[in-house]
Design a protein around this motif. Structure first.
Motif, PDB file in Angstrom:
ATOM      1  N   TYR A 126      40.642 -33.773 -51.267  1.00  0.00           N
ATOM      2  CA  TYR A 126      40.272 -34.902 -50.407  1.00  0.00           C
ATOM      3  C   TYR A 126      40.831 -34.785 -48.987  1.00  0.00           C
ATOM      4  N   GLU A 127      41.582 -33.741 -48.705  1.00  0.00           N
ATOM      5  CA  GLU A 127      42.147 -33.608 -47.349  1.00  0.00           C
ATOM      6  C   GLU A 127      41.080 -33.617 -46.252  1.00  0.00           C
ATOM      7  N   PRO A 128      39.943 -32.951 -46.449  1.00  0.00           N
ATOM      8  CA  PRO A 128      38.942 -32.962 -45.369  1.00  0.00           C
ATOM      9  C   PRO A 128      38.349 -34.351 -45.107  1.00  0.00           C
ATOM     10  N   PHE A 129      38.603 -35.289 -46.026  1.00  0.00           N
ATOM     11  CA  PHE A 129      38.021 -36.625 -45.881  1.00  0.00           C
ATOM     12  C   PHE A 129      39.032 -37.641 -45.346  1.00  0.00           C
ATOM     13  N   LEU A 130      40.192 -37.146 -44.929  1.00  0.00           N
ATOM     14  CA  LEU A 130      41.154 -38.021 -44.240  1.00  0.00           C
ATOM     15  C   LEU A 130      40.792 -38.051 -42.756  1.00  0.00           C
ATOM     16  N   ALA A 131      40.780 -39.244 -42.182  1.00  0.00           N
ATOM     17  CA  ALA A 131      40.613 -39.344 -40.730  1.00  0.00           C
ATOM     18  C   ALA A 131      41.845 -38.741 -40.055  1.00  0.00           C
ATOM     19  N   PRO A 132      41.732 -38.332 -38.794  1.00  0.00           N
ATOM     20  CA  PRO A 132      42.920 -37.806 -38.103  1.00  0.00           C
ATOM     21  C   PRO A 132      44.076 -38.809 -38.209  1.00  0.00           C
ATOM     22  N   GLY A 133      45.238 -38.318 -38.589  1.00  0.00           N
ATOM     23  CA  GLY A 133      46.397 -39.208 -38.756  1.00  0.00           C
ATOM     24  C   GLY A 133      46.358 -40.034 -40.033  1.00  0.00           C
ATOM     25  N   GLY A 134      45.398 -39.726 -40.898  1.00  0.00           N
ATOM     26  CA  GLY A 134      45.241 -40.517 -42.126  1.00  0.00           C
ATOM     27  C   GLY A 134      46.303 -40.203 -43.173  1.00  0.00           C
ATOM     28  N   HIS A 135      46.342 -41.012 -44.203  1.00  0.00           N
ATOM     29  CA  HIS A 135      47.368 -40.889 -45.254  1.00  0.00           C
ATOM     30  C   HIS A 135      46.748 -40.960 -46.646  1.00  0.00           C
ATOM     31  N   PHE A 136      47.430 -40.318 -47.572  1.00  0.00           N
ATOM     32  CA  PHE A 136      47.183 -40.575 -48.991  1.00  0.00           C
ATOM     33  C   PHE A 136      48.188 -41.633 -49.440  1.00  0.00           C
ATOM     34  N   LEU A 137      47.739 -42.448 -50.368  1.00  0.00           N
ATOM     35  CA  LEU A 137      48.613 -43.482 -50.940  1.00  0.00           C
ATOM     36  C   LEU A 137      48.521 -43.340 -52.452  1.00  0.00           C
ATOM     37  N   ALA A 138      49.656 -43.061 -53.084  1.00  0.00           N
ATOM     38  CA  ALA A 138      49.632 -42.827 -54.535  1.00  0.00           C
ATOM     39  C   ALA A 138      50.641 -43.731 -55.226  1.00  0.00           C
ATOM     40  N   SER A 139      50.229 -44.204 -56.400  1.00  0.00           N
ATOM     41  CA  SER A 139      51.140 -44.957 -57.259  1.00  0.00           C
ATOM     42  C   SER A 139      51.107 -44.306 -58.632  1.00  0.00           C
ATOM     43  N   MET A 140      52.282 -44.145 -59.217  1.00  0.00           N
ATOM     44  CA  MET A 140      52.341 -43.629 -60.591  1.00  0.00           C
ATOM     45  C   MET A 140      53.446 -44.330 -61.356  1.00  0.00           C
ATOM     46  N   GLY A 171      61.187 -56.519 -64.770  1.00  0.00           N
ATOM     47  CA  GLY A 171      62.100 -56.570 -65.900  1.00  0.00           C
ATOM     48  C   GLY A 171      62.779 -55.221 -66.051  1.00  0.00           C
ATOM     49  N   ARG A 172      63.123 -54.870 -67.273  1.00  0.00           N
ATOM     50  CA  ARG A 172      63.811 -53.601 -67.492  1.00  0.00           C
ATOM     51  C   ARG A 172      62.844 -52.519 -67.948  1.00  0.00           C
ATOM     52  N   ASP A 173      61.622 -52.907 -68.253  1.00  0.00           N
ATOM     53  CA  ASP A 173      60.754 -51.987 -68.967  1.00  0.00           C
ATOM     54  C   ASP A 173      59.818 -51.142 -68.111  1.00  0.00           C
ATOM     55  N   TYR A 174      59.284 -51.708 -67.058  1.00  0.00           N
ATOM     56  CA  TYR A 174      58.224 -51.010 -66.344  1.00  0.00           C
ATOM     57  C   TYR A 174      58.564 -50.807 -64.877  1.00  0.00           C
ATOM     58  N   THR A 175      58.356 -49.580 -64.461  1.00  0.00           N
ATOM     59  CA  THR A 175      58.635 -49.216 -63.062  1.00  0.00           C
ATOM     60  C   THR A 175      57.516 -48.318 -62.557  1.00  0.00           C
ATOM     61  N   TRP A 176      57.168 -48.508 -61.289  1.00  0.00           N
ATOM     62  CA  TRP A 176      56.183 -47.647 -60.654  1.00  0.00           C
ATOM     63  C   TRP A 176      56.784 -47.089 -59.359  1.00  0.00           C
ATOM     64  N   ASN A 177      56.431 -45.850 -59.048  1.00  0.00           N
ATOM     65  CA  ASN A 177      56.736 -45.293 -57.737  1.00  0.00           C
ATOM     66  C   ASN A 177      55.454 -45.301 -56.915  1.00  0.00           C
TER      67      ASN A 177
END
Ligand SMILES: C[S@@+](CC[C@H](N)C(=O)[O-])C[C@H]1O[C@@H](n2cnc3c(N)ncnc32)[C@H](O)[C@@H]1O
Length: 187
Positions: A126-140, A171-177
């Motif tokens: 997907y890099e060619p589809f980023l506008a100049p200065g664009g970003h990827f945003l990921a959550s996992m 809570g204590r159970d679920y975390t996302w980066n």
């Protein structure tokens, strides 16, 4: 990879993904939508693996020129179509082969990279589809089941600079980066 369209369609049809609209999931959507606002105000967003348009439900649409969401599940996309308007479209497509018709300030992989055998290869596609200065945003998902997503972050960070990061826990159970990634100038 493992989970094909048929399985995902049946999961959407049997409401297995309805929890994505729960209060437990809301904080991560809150962070992702805040990054979208900061990085693409009046710009364009592409979401890979958008499901029924869960993220769009958290966005102030008036701030974006364009939102495109794609998902492998026809059931999810049919439901997402209810959110379509003149600047919003949803496409039933596989991330590995979809060809966007334009460039985007932010390309979002929200809880989807775990589905792919070669997540870094997918993001690079997907890099060619980023506008100049664009970003990827990921959550996992970070916990439980941490090992696989940690490996994926390591792979991604061999290629991308981390412009911002956030850890969301309930809570204590679920975390996302959640991380904002950019292609380094030297790449
Ligand atoms: C865990 S859900 C995440 C949904 C939403 N992005 C969120 O943040 O809650 C993963 C989504 O990725 C989609 N997906 C899985 N494999 C895909 C593929 N090869 N191409 C496009 N979408 C895919 C699934 O149908 C599902 O909607």
């Amino acid at each position: 990879m493992g989970q094909g369209q048929h399985l995902l369609d049946s999961q959407y049809a049997s409401a297995e993904w309805d929890y994505l609209r729960s209060m437990e999931e809301a904080p991560r959507f809150g962070i992702v939508s805040t990054y979208c606002r900061l990085l693409a105000s009046n710009g364009s967003l592409l979401e890979i693996g958008c499901g029924e348009g869960f993220l769009l439900e958290h966005l102030d649409r008036s701030r974006y020129r364009r939102f495109t969401g794609i998902d492998i599940s026809a059931v999810a996309i049919e439901r997402a179509q209810a959110l379509t308007d003149d600047r919003t479209d949803f496409v039933r497509a596989e991330a590995e082969t979809f060809v966007p018709d334009g460039r985007f300030q932010v390309i979002i992989f929200n809880e989807v990279l775990e589905y792919f055998d070669e997540p870094l290869k997918l993001v690079r596609r997907y890099e060619p589809f980023l506008a100049p200065g664009g970003h990827f945003l990921a959550s996992m998902f970070a916990a439980p089941y941490t090992a696989r997503t940690q490996r994926i972050w390591k792979q991604l960070e061999t290629r991308y600079d981390v412009a911002a990061r956030c850890r969301v826990s309930i809570g204590r159970d679920y975390t996302w980066n959640i991380k904002v990634l950019r292609v380094p100038p030297s790449a």
